[in-house]
Design a protein around this motif. Structure first.
Motif, PDB file in Angstrom:
ATOM      1  N   ALA A 283      -5.679 -46.221  23.061  1.00  0.00           N
ATOM      2  CA  ALA A 283      -4.377 -46.668  22.561  1.00  0.00           C
ATOM      3  C   ALA A 283      -3.866 -45.796  21.422  1.00  0.00           C
ATOM      4  O   ALA A 283      -2.647 -45.704  21.202  1.00  0.00           O
ATOM      5  CB  ALA A 283      -4.470 -48.125  22.115  1.00  0.00           C
ATOM      6  N   SER A 284      -4.769 -45.150  20.697  1.00  0.00           N
ATOM      7  CA  SER A 284      -4.339 -44.323  19.572  1.00  0.00           C
ATOM      8  C   SER A 284      -3.461 -43.155  20.018  1.00  0.00           C
ATOM      9  O   SER A 284      -2.672 -42.627  19.227  1.00  0.00           O
ATOM     10  CB  SER A 284      -5.563 -43.797  18.803  1.00  0.00           C
ATOM     11  N   PHE A 285      -3.555 -42.758  21.284  1.00  0.00           N
ATOM     12  CA  PHE A 285      -2.765 -41.634  21.778  1.00  0.00           C
ATOM     13  C   PHE A 285      -1.331 -42.018  22.133  1.00  0.00           C
ATOM     14  O   PHE A 285      -0.510 -41.145  22.404  1.00  0.00           O
ATOM     15  CB  PHE A 285      -3.457 -40.994  22.985  1.00  0.00           C
ATOM     16  N   ALA A 286      -1.026 -43.319  22.115  1.00  0.00           N
ATOM     17  CA  ALA A 286       0.354 -43.735  22.367  1.00  0.00           C
ATOM     18  C   ALA A 286       1.291 -43.197  21.289  1.00  0.00           C
ATOM     19  O   ALA A 286       2.486 -42.983  21.542  1.00  0.00           O
ATOM     20  CB  ALA A 286       0.439 -45.268  22.433  1.00  0.00           C
ATOM     21  N   GLN A 287       0.770 -42.975  20.091  1.00  0.00           N
ATOM     22  CA  GLN A 287       1.578 -42.415  19.014  1.00  0.00           C
ATOM     23  C   GLN A 287       2.141 -41.043  19.405  1.00  0.00           C
ATOM     24  O   GLN A 287       3.287 -40.716  19.083  1.00  0.00           O
ATOM     25  CB  GLN A 287       0.735 -42.296  17.741  1.00  0.00           C
ATOM     26  N   PHE A 288       1.335 -40.253  20.087  1.00  0.00           N
ATOM     27  CA  PHE A 288       1.782 -38.922  20.512  1.00  0.00           C
ATOM     28  C   PHE A 288       2.986 -39.033  21.444  1.00  0.00           C
ATOM     29  O   PHE A 288       3.929 -38.237  21.363  1.00  0.00           O
ATOM     30  CB  PHE A 288       0.637 -38.196  21.211  1.00  0.00           C
ATOM     31  N   LEU A 289       2.955 -40.040  22.311  1.00  0.00           N
ATOM     32  CA  LEU A 289       4.087 -40.244  23.218  1.00  0.00           C
ATOM     33  C   LEU A 289       5.347 -40.593  22.438  1.00  0.00           C
ATOM     34  O   LEU A 289       6.431 -40.079  22.735  1.00  0.00           O
ATOM     35  CB  LEU A 289       3.759 -41.356  24.221  1.00  0.00           C
ATOM     36  N   GLY A 290       5.199 -41.468  21.432  1.00  0.00           N
ATOM     37  CA  GLY A 290       6.358 -41.834  20.628  1.00  0.00           C
ATOM     38  C   GLY A 290       6.927 -40.666  19.843  1.00  0.00           C
ATOM     39  O   GLY A 290       8.147 -40.602  19.615  1.00  0.00           O
ATOM     40  N   GLU A 291       6.064 -39.752  19.424  1.00  0.00           N
ATOM     41  CA  GLU A 291       6.509 -38.618  18.619  1.00  0.00           C
ATOM     42  C   GLU A 291       7.092 -37.486  19.461  1.00  0.00           C
ATOM     43  O   GLU A 291       7.662 -36.538  18.906  1.00  0.00           O
ATOM     44  CB  GLU A 291       5.327 -38.075  17.806  1.00  0.00           C
ATOM     45  N   ASN A 292       6.943 -37.576  20.771  1.00  0.00           N
ATOM     46  CA  ASN A 292       7.417 -36.496  21.642  1.00  0.00           C
ATOM     47  C   ASN A 292       8.382 -37.006  22.710  1.00  0.00           C
ATOM     48  O   ASN A 292       8.402 -36.485  23.836  1.00  0.00           O
ATOM     49  CB  ASN A 292       6.219 -35.790  22.281  1.00  0.00           C
ATOM     50  N   ARG A 293       9.164 -38.025  22.339  1.00  0.00           N
ATOM     51  CA  ARG A 293      10.182 -38.530  23.251  1.00  0.00           C
ATOM     52  C   ARG A 293      11.156 -37.419  23.622  1.00  0.00           C
ATOM     53  O   ARG A 293      11.475 -36.548  22.819  1.00  0.00           O
ATOM     54  CB  ARG A 293      10.961 -39.686  22.605  1.00  0.00           C
ATOM     55  N   GLY A 294      11.629 -37.452  24.824  1.00  0.00           N
ATOM     56  CA  GLY A 294      12.572 -36.447  25.294  1.00  0.00           C
ATOM     57  C   GLY A 294      11.928 -35.395  26.179  1.00  0.00           C
ATOM     58  O   GLY A 294      12.611 -34.801  27.025  1.00  0.00           O
ATOM     59  N   HIS A 295      10.618 -35.171  26.004  1.00  0.00           N
ATOM     60  CA  HIS A 295       9.924 -34.234  26.894  1.00  0.00           C
ATOM     61  C   HIS A 295       9.748 -34.910  28.250  1.00  0.00           C
ATOM     62  O   HIS A 295       9.345 -36.066  28.331  1.00  0.00           O
ATOM     63  CB  HIS A 295       8.569 -33.859  26.307  1.00  0.00           C
ATOM     64  N   PHE A 296      10.026 -34.189  29.316  1.00  0.00           N
ATOM     65  CA  PHE A 296      10.072 -34.817  30.635  1.00  0.00           C
ATOM     66  C   PHE A 296       8.726 -35.421  31.039  1.00  0.00           C
ATOM     67  O   PHE A 296       8.683 -36.466  31.705  1.00  0.00           O
ATOM     68  CB  PHE A 296      10.559 -33.816  31.695  1.00  0.00           C
ATOM     69  N   ILE A 297       7.601 -34.816  30.645  1.00  0.00           N
ATOM     70  CA  ILE A 297       6.293 -35.371  30.994  1.00  0.00           C
ATOM     71  C   ILE A 297       6.060 -36.672  30.239  1.00  0.00           C
ATOM     72  O   ILE A 297       5.575 -37.663  30.798  1.00  0.00           O
ATOM     73  CB  ILE A 297       5.170 -34.354  30.716  1.00  0.00           C
ATOM     74  N   VAL A 298       6.408 -36.699  28.965  1.00  0.00           N
ATOM     75  CA  VAL A 298       6.272 -37.913  28.157  1.00  0.00           C
ATOM     76  C   VAL A 298       7.117 -39.038  28.731  1.00  0.00           C
ATOM     77  O   VAL A 298       6.657 -40.176  28.888  1.00  0.00           O
ATOM     78  CB  VAL A 298       6.661 -37.639  26.693  1.00  0.00           C
ATOM     79  N   GLU A 299       8.356 -38.730  29.059  1.00  0.00           N
ATOM     80  CA  GLU A 299       9.254 -39.759  29.614  1.00  0.00           C
ATOM     81  C   GLU A 299       8.728 -40.263  30.958  1.00  0.00           C
ATOM     82  O   GLU A 299       8.811 -41.463  31.257  1.00  0.00           O
ATOM     83  CB  GLU A 299      10.669 -39.207  29.766  1.00  0.00           C
ATOM     84  N   ASN A 300       8.158 -39.383  31.767  1.00  0.00           N
ATOM     85  CA  ASN A 300       7.588 -39.810  33.047  1.00  0.00           C
ATOM     86  C   ASN A 300       6.425 -40.769  32.838  1.00  0.00           C
ATOM     87  O   ASN A 300       6.308 -41.793  33.536  1.00  0.00           O
ATOM     88  CB  ASN A 300       7.121 -38.597  33.847  1.00  0.00           C
ATOM     89  N   ILE A 301       5.541 -40.449  31.891  1.00  0.00           N
ATOM     90  CA  ILE A 301       4.395 -41.324  31.618  1.00  0.00           C
ATOM     91  C   ILE A 301       4.871 -42.695  31.153  1.00  0.00           C
ATOM     92  O   ILE A 301       4.393 -43.737  31.628  1.00  0.00           O
ATOM     93  CB  ILE A 301       3.468 -40.680  30.565  1.00  0.00           C
ATOM     94  N   LEU A 302       5.821 -42.713  30.226  1.00  0.00           N
ATOM     95  CA  LEU A 302       6.318 -43.983  29.689  1.00  0.00           C
ATOM     96  C   LEU A 302       7.013 -44.810  30.765  1.00  0.00           C
ATOM     97  O   LEU A 302       6.730 -46.008  30.932  1.00  0.00           O
ATOM     98  CB  LEU A 302       7.280 -43.711  28.529  1.00  0.00           C
ATOM     99  N   GLU A 303       7.919 -44.204  31.491  1.00  0.00           N
ATOM    100  CA  GLU A 303       8.687 -44.939  32.497  1.00  0.00           C
ATOM    101  C   GLU A 303       7.782 -45.438  33.621  1.00  0.00           C
ATOM    102  O   GLU A 303       7.905 -46.593  34.061  1.00  0.00           O
ATOM    103  CB  GLU A 303       9.808 -44.053  33.041  1.00  0.00           C
ATOM    104  N   ASP A 304       6.878 -44.582  34.097  1.00  0.00           N
ATOM    105  CA  ASP A 304       5.979 -44.993  35.179  1.00  0.00           C
ATOM    106  C   ASP A 304       5.061 -46.126  34.731  1.00  0.00           C
ATOM    107  O   ASP A 304       4.833 -47.094  35.472  1.00  0.00           O
ATOM    108  CB  ASP A 304       5.138 -43.803  35.655  1.00  0.00           C
ATOM    109  N   SER A 305       4.521 -46.028  33.518  1.00  0.00           N
ATOM    110  CA  SER A 305       3.564 -47.029  33.045  1.00  0.00           C
ATOM    111  C   SER A 305       4.224 -48.384  32.821  1.00  0.00           C
ATOM    112  O   SER A 305       3.666 -49.430  33.186  1.00  0.00           O
ATOM    113  CB  SER A 305       2.903 -46.546  31.744  1.00  0.00           C
ATOM    114  N   LEU A 306       5.405 -48.397  32.214  1.00  0.00           N
ATOM    115  CA  LEU A 306       6.102 -49.666  31.975  1.00  0.00           C
ATOM    116  C   LEU A 306       6.648 -50.234  33.277  1.00  0.00           C
ATOM    117  O   LEU A 306       6.682 -51.464  33.462  1.00  0.00           O
ATOM    118  CB  LEU A 306       7.207 -49.472  30.944  1.00  0.00           C
ATOM    119  N   ASN A 307       7.058 -49.365  34.197  1.00  0.00           N
ATOM    120  CA  ASN A 307       7.495 -49.845  35.499  1.00  0.00           C
ATOM    121  C   ASN A 307       6.339 -50.495  36.258  1.00  0.00           C
ATOM    122  O   ASN A 307       6.524 -51.497  36.960  1.00  0.00           O
ATOM    123  CB  ASN A 307       8.075 -48.696  36.318  1.00  0.00           C
TER     124      ASN A 307
END
Length: 280
Positions: free
Chosen positions: A197-221
């Motif tokens: 879970a500690s790596f979720a911070q990296f996703l929040g800090e790198n919003r806008g990158h297409f790989i980050v957005e894919n991980i977030l959207e796919d996981s919440l979907n």
């Protein structure tokens, strides 16, 4: 007025609120999970981290504890035993953190209550009791949409060399880790769910990158598909969310609700505000 101590505990951190005393307040401690800690360890944690924060002369009349893992009777007994050891004369109520989320988010109205923090869970709450709960399978088999799930997906991308050069450089600069160290933390060291879970911070800090957005959207979907869709009530009642992941990525939750024509309700970082109102 009775003095009440209310607790909302995940596996990473716990929030406590003192109501009815001359000095009221809110406090934080390390999270408590009966899956990882026994009664003696929980008691020691409370004595070291919580008691020094409370007013020294306060007499606790009631403890209302909502915590992760407190669904099976054995787990409830572990937490009850620890709380009773610290506050022997208080009335103790131990509930699953999902009940805390439901009461804090829905109050006394029906709705779908979801937790998206280190782990994830959801239920249909009729205003009094939890009527339906899609089984939570933990970070190994489930926890879709949680911090641990997001961290697992991020590390999969990294270890499978699916990052582009830019994102890999950012990750390496921030964490300075390697394949062996990651697997050591996941498979051999304690509390791997918190590590993931500690790596979720990296996703929040790198919003806008297409790989980050894919991980977030796919996981919440996947959380919507695996959990929200299982409640027929989700089509007629509001969807409420709490937890750090829900709070930080609420724009994606709103987009998914709009996409699937579902009614968005409240999004709270913590259900404590709602729980305070419920118990008052």
């Amino acid at each position: 007025m009775k003095v009440q101590l209310i607790a909302d505990s995940g596996s990473t951190k716990a929030e406590w609120c003192l109501l009815g005393a001359r000095e009221t307040g809110r406090y934080r401690t390390t999270g408590i999970s009966p899956y990882f800690l026994n009664a003696a360890q929980i008691k020691e944690l409370l004595e070291k981290e919580l008691l020094p924060q409370l007013p020294p002369d306060v007499q606790i009349d009631e403890v209302h504890y909502y915590g992760t893992g407190c669904l099976q009777r054995k787990s409830v007994e572990i937490v009850e035993s620890a709380l009773k050891a610290v506050w022997p004369v208080a009335a103790i109520e131990v509930n699953h953190d999902l009940m805390g989320a439901a009461r804090g988010l829905c109050g006394k109205e029906p709705g779908i209550a979801s937790i998206l923090g280190t782990g994830s869970n959801s239920c249909y709450f009729d205003g009094k009791t939890i009527q339906k709960n899609n089984p939570g399978l933990g970070y190994v088999l489930g926890d879709e949409g949680s911090g641990a799930y997001l961290g697992k997906k991020l590390l999969q991308y990294y270890l499978y060399n699916s990052f582009d050069e830019e994102l890999k450089a950012r990750f390496d600069a921030q964490y300075n880790t390697n394949h062996e160290e990651i697997l050591e933390n996941v498979y051999r060291r304690p509390l791997p769910n918190r590590y993931l879970a500690s790596f979720a911070q990296f996703l929040g800090e790198n919003r806008g990158h297409f790989i980050v957005e894919n991980i977030l959207e796919d996981s919440l979907n996947e959380f919507f598909f695996s959990h929200i869709y299982k409640y027929t009530e989700s089509w007629t009642h509001p969807l409420h969310f709490t937890g750090s992941i829900a709070w930080h990525f609420q724009d994606i939750l709103n987009e998914l609700c709009e996409l699937y024509e579902l009614q968005m309700g409240r999004i709270l970082r913590s259900p404590m505000d709602g729980l305070m109102a419920y118990h008052q």
